[in-house]
Design an enzyme around this catalytic site. Sequence first.
Site, PDB file in Angstrom:
ATOM      1  N   PHE A 139     -75.663  45.589  31.211  1.00  0.00           N
ATOM      2  CA  PHE A 139     -75.661  44.189  30.773  1.00  0.00           C
ATOM      3  C   PHE A 139     -77.077  43.646  30.875  1.00  0.00           C
ATOM      4  O   PHE A 139     -77.703  43.705  31.936  1.00  0.00           O
ATOM      5  CB  PHE A 139     -74.718  43.334  31.621  1.00  0.00           C
ATOM      6  CG  PHE A 139     -74.649  41.910  31.126  1.00  0.00           C
ATOM      7  CD1 PHE A 139     -73.889  41.585  30.009  1.00  0.00           C
ATOM      8  CD2 PHE A 139     -75.377  40.903  31.740  1.00  0.00           C
ATOM      9  CE1 PHE A 139     -73.843  40.291  29.519  1.00  0.00           C
ATOM     10  CE2 PHE A 139     -75.335  39.597  31.263  1.00  0.00           C
ATOM     11  CZ  PHE A 139     -74.568  39.282  30.153  1.00  0.00           C
ATOM     12  N   ASP A 224     -84.180  46.281  34.930  1.00  0.00           N
ATOM     13  CA  ASP A 224     -83.599  44.942  34.866  1.00  0.00           C
ATOM     14  C   ASP A 224     -83.044  44.629  36.260  1.00  0.00           C
ATOM     15  O   ASP A 224     -81.968  45.098  36.631  1.00  0.00           O
ATOM     16  CB  ASP A 224     -82.496  44.914  33.804  1.00  0.00           C
ATOM     17  CG  ASP A 224     -81.780  43.566  33.730  1.00  0.00           C
ATOM     18  OD1 ASP A 224     -81.933  42.747  34.656  1.00  0.00           O
ATOM     19  OD2 ASP A 224     -81.044  43.334  32.757  1.00  0.00           O
ATOM     20  N   LYS A 253     -81.851  35.103  37.820  1.00  0.00           N
ATOM     21  CA  LYS A 253     -80.812  34.569  38.705  1.00  0.00           C
ATOM     22  C   LYS A 253     -81.285  33.869  39.988  1.00  0.00           C
ATOM     23  O   LYS A 253     -81.350  32.651  40.025  1.00  0.00           O
ATOM     24  CB  LYS A 253     -79.794  35.667  39.021  1.00  0.00           C
ATOM     25  CG  LYS A 253     -78.957  36.039  37.790  1.00  0.00           C
ATOM     26  CD  LYS A 253     -77.731  36.843  38.143  1.00  0.00           C
ATOM     27  CE  LYS A 253     -76.717  36.862  37.017  1.00  0.00           C
ATOM     28  NZ  LYS A 253     -76.930  37.858  35.970  1.00  0.00           N
TER      29      LYS A 253
HETATM   30  C1  LIG Z   1     -77.053  37.970  34.493  1.00  0.00           C
HETATM   31  C2  LIG Z   1     -77.795  39.127  33.974  1.00  0.00           C
HETATM   32  C3  LIG Z   1     -78.609  39.025  32.820  1.00  0.00           C
HETATM   33  C4  LIG Z   1     -78.627  37.802  31.947  1.00  0.00           C
HETATM   34  O1  LIG Z   1     -79.149  36.703  32.572  1.00  0.00           O
HETATM   35  P1  LIG Z   1     -79.042  35.248  31.854  1.00  0.00           P
HETATM   36  O2  LIG Z   1     -79.836  34.367  32.767  1.00  0.00           O
HETATM   37  O3  LIG Z   1     -77.588  34.919  31.818  1.00  0.00           O
HETATM   38  O4  LIG Z   1     -79.612  35.377  30.507  1.00  0.00           O
HETATM   39  C5  LIG Z   1     -79.375  40.118  32.463  1.00  0.00           C
HETATM   40  N1  LIG Z   1     -79.339  41.258  33.177  1.00  0.00           N
HETATM   41  C6  LIG Z   1     -78.563  41.398  34.268  1.00  0.00           C
HETATM   42  C7  LIG Z   1     -78.590  42.677  35.031  1.00  0.00           C
HETATM   43  C8  LIG Z   1     -77.760  40.343  34.697  1.00  0.00           C
HETATM   44  O5  LIG Z   1     -76.970  40.495  35.760  1.00  0.00           O
END
Ligand SMILES: *Cc1c(COP(=O)(O)O)cnc(C)c1O
Length: 397
Positions: A139, A224, A253
């Site tokens: 994700f 990420d 986050k």
């Molecule tokens: C939450 C998340 C995102 C997306 O972040 P947003 O601030 O909602 O765009 C991307 N990568 C990972 C691993 C995430 O957990």
Amino acid sequence: MNKSQSWIDRGLTHVAKNYGRYPLVAASGEGCWLTDIDGKKYLDFLAGVAVNNLGHCHPDIVAAIQNQAGKLLHCSNFFHIPQQIELAEILCEHSFGDRVFFCNSGAEANEAALKLVRKYSLDNHGDDRFEIITAEQSFHGRTIATISATNQDKICKGFGSLLPGFKYVPFGDIEAIRATISSKTCAIMLEPIQGEGGINLPPEGYLQAVRELCDQNELLLIFDEVQTGLGRTGKLFAYQHDGVEPDVMTLAKALASGPPIGAMITREKYATALGPGTHGSTFGGNPLLAAAGVATMKVFLNGDVLKNSVVMGNYLKTKLEQLQAKYSIITQVRGRGLMIGMELTVEGGEIVKTALDRGLLINCTAGKTLRFVPPLIVTRKEIDQMIKILDGIFKEL
Ligand SMILES: *Cc1c(COP(=O)(O)O)cnc(C)c1O
């Protein structure tokens, strides 16, 4: 009618319907507790999906925001912003990185990473080298580029043709990556532990092997760490567990404890690919957001929070394993630090709803995995309270 219900009804009228929302109307928060508008208290093991790592309304963060709000809220990136400079210094001092680009979300940080690796590769290796290898079940956000990077039906369906230039491999399978690398590949992008995909840990040695493949083939490695970063797994960044450094890392986050901030961190050598005019963000790293980020990082770096993430992570995992021994519906408990998943034989949605009813916030990801990502300041007593509620729910199933 209670106050919550009237807000819920009003919310049905003009707010976009893109979320399936639970019937909770949040009013205030303190530490690991969220209070709704009718005064009901919830033990928060979701933490705004791993955003409130320092708990709700940490006094240092609130003070920093209040202080900055009275001085300067926003200033264009045409000018120099001291709070942004300070946050970049802190992030580089405590990571592999040399340079930081600031934006407003995880998806935007990943967009910046994708643009950077493509630009660097096209500048240095020629026109045909722009493909990026990503993992199934990953994700990376909800923009067109980041859903293209994910390629899961539940996220991509209905949006037409996706961005070309991605190749997908099963997470944890090094041979699949080896077989997918071609003369067109420029980078590999992974979460060190998959979050939304169900708290999936890579096999021992996988991230090291990926790093080696990147080095052998002159590929950039993007981690990420939007969810795994900032103490969630017991270290400031998850890559620090594995002795593997990425070339690009994305954060968001928990970076400012709530205000929307994202960051793309990279080495000097690659950062030069994004020169003046190549990329930007109006709000990215503005004084208010960056001040909240600096205050957040200072709390992380005093050490107690990271220590607590390790100690309470082990405690929570042990307690969840004790439940697993009691209930056959639980097939596995896995995770690192305070990022823990509990795999069930059934869909977890009903358990999440019952938990909410009983004053506990958790969520379910990838269908059958209950996810526990409490604030990193959680106490033994709060974990015991959480386990008691959960035990009660499993007993009745
Ligand atoms: C939450 C998340 C995102 C997306 O972040 P947003 O601030 O909602 O765009 C991307 N990568 C990972 C691993 C995430 O957990």
